[in-house]
Scaffold this active site. Structure first.
Site, mmCIF file in Angstrom:
data_model
loop_
_atom_site.group_PDB
_atom_site.id
_atom_site.type_symbol
_atom_site.label_atom_id
_atom_site.label_comp_id
_atom_site.label_asym_id
_atom_site.label_seq_id
_atom_site.Cartn_x
_atom_site.Cartn_y
_atom_site.Cartn_z
ATOM 1 C CD GLU A 1 -1.217 -0.170 3.716
ATOM 2 O OE1 GLU A 1 -2.360 -0.600 3.503
ATOM 3 O OE2 GLU A 1 -0.806 0.091 4.859
ATOM 4 C CG HIS B 1 -2.445 0.103 7.809
ATOM 5 N ND1 HIS B 1 -2.963 -0.533 8.901
ATOM 6 C CD2 HIS B 1 -2.603 -0.754 6.772
ATOM 7 C CE1 HIS B 1 -3.413 -1.705 8.549
ATOM 8 N NE2 HIS B 1 -3.219 -1.870 7.264
#
Length: 296
Positions: free
Chosen positions: A213, A251
């Site tokens: 990511e 995150h």
């Protein structure tokens, strides 16, 4: 075969008697995980009835290892106590600590990682803020649903929990040797590269899915490692193509600064290393299906 976790793994749960610990211990037991006890200093010596089993609660990780031969700990301890729990596991030299807890301060994670290194890297840390690791049909250490897929010959390493589950579902007809969610915090124990190296050495893993990511340069470093060290085919997916610059997405580690850490930059680095990169999780799964078909 599998990596880091197998049917012989003896698992303890730090925080087993808490709400989350009890819930997921029940699910891990149902998946066939060999859970041999829990750890909670305040409930040492008690027995907890979970998932149809009577499990002893030990006062320390060291005591649990001595009494049970445990070699894996799954940590379900609230963030403010998590550092001490992981340090205790490291000091007891448990081979694998799977840290599920999210919201651990970054400096605590840095301290845990540095302590593991300083004491000789005897404990592999997975996480924190991760779904854990599953070797389907053998053992499940964490919160990954065990009924998504069965055993097979694909290895999966992912920063994202939910994308781990989706990829396992998309490729359920082929199955997995091991699926590992490494977590997306800025500082984690086991990296993409660690998992890639282990899958390369695992004779029962034929191909690898890597999910990354935005943020940081872990995927670029993994691409370099793949180019120089891997002979097994790898397909990839990078989450966050539509993420706005300068925003933390999901995150704590998923933040883009300038061109650094963008999904496009990561995709280009992976493709330059020979990794086929899907535009969506489903397209990534389709690429893996083609590879597995070609491998026979």
């Amino acid at each position: 075969m599998s990596i880091f976790l197998n049917e012989r793994s003896k698992v303890i749960v730090q925080g087993m008697t808490g709400a989350e610990g009890t819930k997921h211990t029940t699910k891990m037991l149902a998946a066939g995980t060999n859970i041999v006890g829990g750890v909670n200093a305040r409930k040492a010596g008690q027995t907890a009835s979970i998932g149809g089993r009577d499990l002893t609660v030990y006062g320390t990780v060291e005591e649990a290892i001595k009494e049970t031969g445990a070699d894996v700990s799954v940590v379900f301890v609230p963030p403010r106590f998590a550092k001490d729990a992981v340090i205790e596991a490291i000091d007891a030299e448990i081979p694998l600590a799977v840290v599920i807890t999210e919201g651990i301060p970054v400096h605590d994670s840095a301290y845990m990682w540095a302590h593991a290194v300083a004491t000789g890297n005897k404990t592999r840390i997975i996480g924190p803020n991760c779904p854990g690791i599953i070797s389907p049909g053998k053992s499940n250490a964490g919160i990954i649903p065990a009924d998504i897929t069965g055993p097979g010959r694909i290895g999966l390493v992912s920063k994202s929990g939910t994308l781990t589950y989706q990829m396992m579902y998309e490729l359920r007809e082929i199955g997995f040797s091991t699926a590992i969610g490494i977590g997306g915090d800025p500082i984690i124990g086991t990296t993409h590269i660690d998992a890639l190296a282990a899958f390369q050495d695992d004779p029962d893993t034929d191909a690898i899915v890597m999910i990354g990511e935005i943020g940081g340069d872990a995927e670029e470093r993994a691409a370099d490692y793949i180019h120089n060290n891997l002979t097994k085919p790898v397909v990839g997916y990078v989450a966050g193509f539509t993420a706005p610059e300068g925003k933390t997405m999901g995150h704590a580690g998923a933040i883009v600064s300038g061109s650094s850490g963008t999904a496009q930059a990561k995709k280009q680095a992976l493709e330059a290393a020979g990794v086929k990169v899907g535009k969506t999780p489903s397209e990534t799964a389709a690429l893996m299906k083609e590879i597995m078909k070609s491998l026979g």
